[in-house]
Design a protein around this motif. Structure first.
Motif, short mmCIF file in Angstrom:
data_model
loop_
_atom_site.label_atom_id
_atom_site.label_comp_id
_atom_site.label_asym_id
_atom_site.label_seq_id
_atom_site.Cartn_x
_atom_site.Cartn_y
_atom_site.Cartn_z
N VAL A 134 38.09 35.75 32.48
CA VAL A 134 37.81 37.17 32.73
C VAL A 134 36.47 37.35 33.43
CG1 VAL A 134 37.41 39.41 31.64
CG2 VAL A 134 39.28 37.95 30.85
N TRP A 135 35.43 36.64 32.97
CA TRP A 135 34.15 36.81 33.63
C TRP A 135 34.25 36.46 35.11
CZ3 TRP A 135 29.98 39.42 33.41
CH2 TRP A 135 28.95 39.14 34.31
N HIS A 136 34.85 35.33 35.42
CA HIS A 136 34.92 34.88 36.81
C HIS A 136 35.78 35.82 37.65
CE1 HIS A 136 34.87 32.32 40.27
NE2 HIS A 136 36.13 31.95 40.15
N ASN A 137 36.96 36.14 37.16
CA ASN A 137 37.91 36.90 37.98
C ASN A 137 37.60 38.39 38.05
OD1 ASN A 137 40.30 35.07 38.94
ND2 ASN A 137 39.80 34.39 36.88
N LEU A 138 37.30 38.98 36.90
CA LEU A 138 37.11 40.43 36.89
C LEU A 138 35.73 40.84 37.41
CD1 LEU A 138 38.53 43.05 36.19
CD2 LEU A 138 37.71 42.82 33.84
N LEU A 141 34.62 37.72 41.02
CA LEU A 141 35.51 37.90 42.17
C LEU A 141 35.90 39.36 42.37
CD1 LEU A 141 37.93 34.82 41.82
CD2 LEU A 141 35.82 35.01 43.15
N GLY A 142 36.24 40.04 41.27
CA GLY A 142 36.66 41.44 41.36
C GLY A 142 35.51 42.41 41.53
N ARG A 214 42.86 59.55 42.44
CA ARG A 214 42.01 58.66 43.24
C ARG A 214 42.51 57.24 43.25
NH1 ARG A 214 38.04 55.07 42.07
NH2 ARG A 214 36.51 54.66 43.73
N GLY A 215 43.00 56.75 42.13
CA GLY A 215 43.38 55.35 42.01
C GLY A 215 42.28 54.53 41.33
N VAL A 216 42.52 53.25 41.18
CA VAL A 216 41.59 52.37 40.46
C VAL A 216 40.82 51.48 41.45
CG1 VAL A 216 43.06 52.37 38.41
CG2 VAL A 216 43.32 50.54 40.10
N ASP A 217 39.65 51.04 41.00
CA ASP A 217 38.82 50.19 41.86
C ASP A 217 39.25 48.73 41.83
OD1 ASP A 217 36.69 52.18 42.70
OD2 ASP A 217 36.61 52.36 40.51
N VAL A 218 39.75 48.27 40.67
CA VAL A 218 40.13 46.87 40.51
C VAL A 218 41.44 46.80 39.73
CG1 VAL A 218 39.46 44.59 39.64
CG2 VAL A 218 37.69 46.19 40.41
N VAL A 219 42.32 45.89 40.15
CA VAL A 219 43.51 45.54 39.37
C VAL A 219 43.41 44.07 38.99
CG1 VAL A 219 46.02 45.21 39.40
CG2 VAL A 219 45.04 47.25 40.43
N LEU A 220 43.56 43.79 37.69
CA LEU A 220 43.66 42.41 37.21
C LEU A 220 45.12 42.18 36.87
CD1 LEU A 220 41.91 39.89 36.49
CD2 LEU A 220 41.94 40.72 34.13
N ASP A 221 45.79 41.34 37.68
CA ASP A 221 47.26 41.23 37.61
C ASP A 221 47.71 39.87 37.11
OD1 ASP A 221 49.96 42.26 38.19
OD2 ASP A 221 50.00 40.62 39.63
N GLY A 239 39.45 49.02 47.16
CA GLY A 239 39.82 48.39 45.89
C GLY A 239 39.99 46.88 46.01
N ARG A 240 39.90 46.22 44.86
CA ARG A 240 40.03 44.76 44.80
C ARG A 240 41.22 44.39 43.92
NH1 ARG A 240 35.61 47.81 44.07
NH2 ARG A 240 34.76 46.67 42.28
N HIS A 241 42.05 43.50 44.40
CA HIS A 241 43.24 43.04 43.68
C HIS A 241 43.02 41.58 43.30
CE1 HIS A 241 47.35 41.69 42.89
NE2 HIS A 241 47.68 42.95 42.77
N VAL A 242 43.01 41.32 41.98
CA VAL A 242 42.75 39.97 41.48
C VAL A 242 43.99 39.46 40.76
CG1 VAL A 242 41.19 38.50 40.16
CG2 VAL A 242 40.34 40.65 41.13
N SER A 243 44.57 38.37 41.24
CA SER A 243 45.75 37.76 40.62
C SER A 243 45.33 36.56 39.80
CB SER A 243 46.75 37.31 41.69
OG SER A 243 47.21 38.41 42.45
N ILE A 244 45.77 36.51 38.53
CA ILE A 244 45.44 35.35 37.70
C ILE A 244 46.69 34.67 37.14
CG2 ILE A 244 43.12 36.08 37.12
CD1 ILE A 244 44.22 37.04 34.42
N ALA A 245 47.87 35.26 37.36
CA ALA A 245 49.13 34.64 36.95
C ALA A 245 50.25 35.33 37.71
CB ALA A 245 49.34 34.75 35.44
N PHE A 246 51.44 34.73 37.68
CA PHE A 246 52.56 35.23 38.48
C PHE A 246 53.85 35.17 37.67
CE2 PHE A 246 49.54 32.77 41.07
CZ PHE A 246 48.98 33.79 41.82
N MET A 247 53.90 35.92 36.57
CA MET A 247 55.05 35.83 35.67
C MET A 247 56.35 36.26 36.34
SD MET A 247 53.21 37.19 32.17
CE MET A 247 54.67 36.98 31.13
#
Length: 333
Positions: A134-138, A141-142, A214-221, A239-247
C-alpha cells in the motif's frame, strides 16, 4: 540448537491445484547467508499471491524456497555474515520472498522491521505485505496526498483494509467497494467515508454522487478486466490508476482517448521481483511513514481468522471463497 531442532515443519504445494494440494512436510532448518537472519516464526500472513503460487499461476523465482509464505512475525535466532550478532533475540516482522509457512524462515536483515510494541505477533504478521504494497502503490506511485479522494477496490481484503486505514489516517477521503452489507459496514468502522456494495450498486454512479460529480483522484484496483474502463470513467482529470492485481484478467482493451483527454496516469507494481536494495529502501520508508501510525493505533491489521500451520488448507479456502474481512494468519507456536 539441539538435534531435534535441526528439522522444521513447512508447507509446500505438492502440485498445482486447489487448497487440497498443500502438504505439511519436514525440512532441514535453513542457514542464513550473507546479510540474512533466521527467524523463528510465530505467525505468518496468508496472501493471494500464495494462492496463485499454489495454483501454478505464478512461478517461484529462481533461488527462492518452494515453501509458501511472503510475510512473517517472530524472533531472530541466528545471523549470517555481515549481520551483527546483537540482533539475536529481536522481535521482528519481515517481508520475505518465500518460506514463511514454516517454523523457521530466512529473511534479508534489511527487510526486517521491529515488531510494533502495541501489536502481538499474530497481528504483526498481517503487516508487512500489506504495508509495503500500500505504501509503495498508493502513496509513492499513486501520489495520494491529504485532501484528495481515493477509490479502493476490494476494501475488505488484507490489502484493502490497510489501504482504507492508511488513506484515512493521512487525510484523504476514502471510497471503497466490497461485496455485501456486512463487509461495507465493517469498512465504515475502519474509517471509509463511503463503502459501496458492488453487488447492489454501480460503483461509478455511487462514486460520482459521493464526489459531487468530480470523480476520484486515485483508484487502487485489484480486479482488472471490465473494471478498468469503469475506473477510468470515475477518475477525475489528472487522476492516477494503480493496478496491483487482476482478478478479472490482466489483458484488457484501453481507450487511450480517455487517458489523453483526462490526462490520466496508469501505473502498477508487484513486490516479489523487486531487488534486495529496493525492498530495503521500501522497508525504511514503511518504518518511517507507516510504523508511527501503527504505534498510535491509527492503523491496525484486522485479523479475521487464525489457523495453526497444520490447518493451512482451511486458511486457503477462506481466501479462495472471499470470506475474509481482514487478514488470515497461520500460527506456528
Amino acid at each position: 540448537m539441539t538435534t531435534m531442532q535441526k528439522m522444521m515443519k513447512a508447507v509446500i504445494a505438492s502440485e498445482p491445484g486447489g487448497p487440497e494440494v498443500l502438504s505439511l512436510v519436514k525440512r532441514p532448518l535453513p542457514q542464513p547467508g550473507p546479510g540474512e537472519v533466521l527467524i523463528r516464526v510465530t505467525a505468518a500472513g496468508v496472501n493471494r499471491p500464495d494462492l496463485m503460487q499454489r495454483r501454478g499461476a505464478i512461478a517461484v523465482p529462481p533461488g527462492v524456497s518452494d515453501v509458501l509464505g511472503l510475510e512473517v512475525a517472530g524472533e531472530i535466532v541466528a545471523t549470517g555474515p555481515g549481520v551483527p550478532e546483537s540482533r539475536m533475540g529481536e522481535s521482528v516482522v519481515a517481508l520475505v520472498s518465500g518460506g514463511g509457512y514454516a517454523e523457521y524462515c530466512l529473511a534479508h536483515a534489511g527487510h526486517c522491521l521491529r515488531r510494533p510494541a502495541r501489536l502481538d505477533s499474530v497481528s504483526a504478521a498481517g503487516l508487512p505485505e500489506a504495508a509495503f504494497t500500500v505504501w509503495h502503490n498508493l502513496f509513492e506511485l499513486g501520489g495520494l496526498t491529504p485532501g484528495e479522494t481515493v477509490l479502493i477496490h476490494g476494501g475488505a481484503s488484507g490489502i484493502g483494509t490497510m489501504a482504507v486505514q492508511l488513506a484515512r489516517a493521512t487525510g484523504a477521503t476514502v471510497l471503497t467497494t466490497a461485496g455485501g452489507a456486512k463487509k461495507t459496514a465493517f469498512l465504515r468502522t475502519l474509517g471509509a467515508d463511503f463503502a459501496i456494495d458492488y453487488r447492489s450498486e454501480d460503483f461509478v454512479e455511487a462514486g460520482r454522487r459521493a464526489t459531487g460529480g468530480r470523480g476520484v483522484d486515485v483508484v487502487l484496483d485489484i480486479v482488472g478486466g471490465s473494471y478498468i474502463e469503469r475506473n477510468f470513467a470515475l477518475l477525475a482529470p489528472g487522476g492516477r490508476h494503480v493496478s496491483i492485481a487482476f482478478m478479472e484478467g490482466a489483458v484488457v482493451p484501453i481507450d487511450l482517448t480517455t487517458v489523453m483527454m483526462k490526462s490520466l496516469r496508469l501505473t502498477s507494481s508487484t513486490l516479489r521481483p523487486k531487488s534486495v536494495e529496493e525492498k530495503c529502501r521500501l522497508a525504511r520508508a514503511v518504518e518511517r511513514h507507516v510504523w508511527p501510525l501503527v504505534e498510535k493505533g491509527l492503523v491496525t491489521p484486522p485479523i479475521f481468522q487464525t489457523f495453526p500451520l497444520e490447518a493451512v488448507v482451511q486458511a486457503h479456502r477462506v481466501l479462495e471463497d472471499n470470506a475474509n474481512m481482514g487478514k488470515v494468519v497461520l500460527t506456528c507456536a
